[in-house]
Design an enzyme around this catalytic site. Structure first.
Site, PDB file in Angstrom:
ATOM      1  N   TYR A  17       0.827  -1.215   0.000  1.00 17.42           N
ATOM      2  CA  TYR A  17       0.000   0.000   0.000  1.00 17.42           C
ATOM      3  C   TYR A  17       0.860   1.263   0.000  1.00 17.42           C
ATOM      4  O   TYR A  17       0.586   2.204   0.753  1.00 17.42           O
ATOM      5  CB  TYR A  17      -0.910   0.042   1.238  1.00 17.42           C
ATOM      6  CG  TYR A  17      -1.752  -1.181   1.455  1.00 17.42           C
ATOM      7  CD1 TYR A  17      -2.758  -1.531   0.552  1.00 17.42           C
ATOM      8  CD2 TYR A  17      -1.551  -2.004   2.562  1.00 17.42           C
ATOM      9  CE1 TYR A  17      -3.539  -2.653   0.747  1.00 17.42           C
ATOM     10  CE2 TYR A  17      -2.327  -3.139   2.758  1.00 17.42           C
ATOM     11  CZ  TYR A  17      -3.319  -3.451   1.852  1.00 17.42           C
ATOM     12  OH  TYR A  17      -4.080  -4.564   2.051  1.00 17.42           O
ATOM     13  N   ASP A 239     -16.688 -13.527   7.439  1.00 16.83           N
ATOM     14  CA  ASP A 239     -15.245 -13.337   7.337  1.00 16.83           C
ATOM     15  C   ASP A 239     -14.759 -12.894   8.722  1.00 16.83           C
ATOM     16  O   ASP A 239     -14.892 -11.729   9.091  1.00 16.83           O
ATOM     17  CB  ASP A 239     -14.957 -12.292   6.257  1.00 16.83           C
ATOM     18  CG  ASP A 239     -13.477 -11.980   6.116  1.00 16.83           C
ATOM     19  OD1 ASP A 239     -12.684 -12.423   6.970  1.00 16.83           O
ATOM     20  OD2 ASP A 239     -13.119 -11.281   5.158  1.00 16.83           O
TER      21      ASP A 239
END
Ligand SMILES: *Cc1c(COP(=O)(O)O)cnc(C)c1O
Length: 427
Positions: A17, A239
């Protein structure tokens, strides 16, 4: 000609990132112990984010280190195709026992994103194996985060998941607002009906949307999703890559919410932040759809390093620690610390919300301009905190003691207050 970067150490190592051209140099780490990260220049930082939410027992926990060393001496890695081994067998049985309901069938892989991909593949083939065609899409939610691979990006928040930038390459899913009340639950159900016949499953992070902004929702929302999915026979995927293993004060968010999904994904804290490992854990109903005399009905998936013995040994040792040590009480103590100290952030200029749950503390700002300067200020004050977007959050290892927790929270607030005074003056 080589590309010049501001940071010579980044000549070859492409960082996560990161705009490599403008990024400030990363900090070299030489060791880490407990909740402290030791830098090459001798400075020590109190870790406020547990290395991307993995290191729940602190760094270098001796029980995990010993278990991994012992496993390396026996068999560091062995393929899981046609061969099996005790660490994976034991871990699968322990995860099945810990997971709610009849989530009994554990499929291992090496990263969270891949475990979500597997859960999606399981859901799609769940229908195919029953002779139902056309169910290929997923319903997912704004603010959600499920990974960085192409299929998981398609179920992330459209902006965060860069649906526009990568638009043509991503599967087109059905992205909904996360319901918040009876009216929006009704809208969600209408959406399921509008796309009936196309939907393979619904995927969500239970109770807390993490990387999408540390947003919380009520257990009732998950209960309503469960009811809506049950009424339509749709697989519900939780999740739990961030929420799993105690972060919210219970082993899984599913248990806290009293809702059992059809598939649960886990990773991050699974090995106590030691080695990469993840799993998609399926219910009996999902598993049974693959149980057949037809070889083509098998789940055609098998990551090379799935069930890596050293990683499974680490995960088994991590589960030992949850059994032997008062981890969940420690999470409750962290939550109490947030409750006591975090509300002081409410009068910092630019703060729009302060919230906490389990071992997650969040200070939400209007915006965080010049984020690098804030990150640097945290480091200069001896804490490792990585704000993103407009969110400053603390997710320390569960083993942090009361003194370090107080130092972490109070330092984070003092640095933020000073910094906000320069950026939000007069508000
Ligand atoms: C971190 C995370 C992922 C991705 O896991 P990786 O191991 O980075 O691929 C997926 N879902 C959630 C909720 C996560 O927090």
């Amino acid at each position: 000609m080589k590309t010049a970067t501001r940071d010579p150490a980044a000549q070859h190592l492409w960082r996560p990132y990161t705009q490599m051209k403008s990024t400030p140099p990363a900090l070299p780490v030489v060791s880490a112990e407990g909740v402290r990260i030791k830098l090459a220049d001798g400075r020590e930082l109190i870790d406020g984010i547990s290395s991307w939410w993995t290191v729940c027992h602190g760094y270098r926990n001796p029980h995990i280190v010993e278990a991994v060393k012992a496993q390396l001496d026996l068999v560091p890695h062995i393929m899981l195709g046609g061969l099996t081994h005790d660490p994976a067998e034991r871990l699968a049985a322990r995860l099945a026992a810990l997971a709610p309901g009849d989530l009994n069938h554990v499929f291992f892989c090496e990263s969270g994103s891949v475990s979500v991909e597997i859960a999606m593949k399981m859901s799609i083939q769940f229908w195919i194996n029953q002779g139902v065609a056309g169910r290929t899409k997923f319903v997912a939610f704004r603010g959600g985060y499920h990974g960085d691979t192409l299929a998981t990006m398609s179920v992330c928040d459209p902006d965060e998941g860069m649906h526009a930038l990568f638009g043509g390459s991503l599967a087109h899913q059905i992205i909904a607002d996360l319901p918040v009340d009876a009216a929006s639950i009704a809208q969600f159900e209408a959406l399921l009906d509008a796309h009936a016949g196309q939907i393979a499953g619904v995927v969500t992070e239970p109770l807390v949307q993490g990387a999408g902004g540390m947003k919380f929702h009520a257990p009732e929302i998950l209960q309503a999703m469960r009811t809506a999915c049950d009424a339509r026979g749709l697989p519900l995927i939780f999740d739990e890559i961030m929420t799993g293993f105690g972060r919210l004060g219970t082993m899984f968010a599913a248990g806290k919410a009293g809702v059992t999904p059809d598939i649960m994904t886990v990773s991050k804290a699974l090995t106590g932040g030691t080695l990469p490992l993840a799993a998609a854990i399926a219910s009996k109903k999902i598993f049974n759809a693959f149980w057949s005399d037809d070889p083509a009905a098998a789940l055609m998936h098998g990551p090379t390093y799935m069930g890596n013995p050293a990683a499974c040994a680490a995960a088994n040792a991590s589960l030992d620690l949850f059994e032997r040590e008062p981890r969940l009480q420690q999470v409750a103590a962290i939550e109490a610390g947030f409750e006591r100290l975090l509300p002081a952030a409410r009068d910092i200029p630019g703060v729009v919300d302060v919230r906490w749950q389990g071992a997650i503390g969040v200070v939400e700002m209007q915006a965080l301009p010049e984020l690098d300067s804030l990150k640097a200020a945290f480091v200069e004050s001896g804490i490792w905190v990585r704000p993103f977007n407009n969110i400053i959050y603390l997710m320390p290892p569960f083993t942090i003691d009361a003194t370090d927790l107080e130092t972490l929270i109070n330092t984070a607030l003092a640095v933020t207050r000073r910094w906000a005074g320069q950026h939000f003056a007069g508000q």
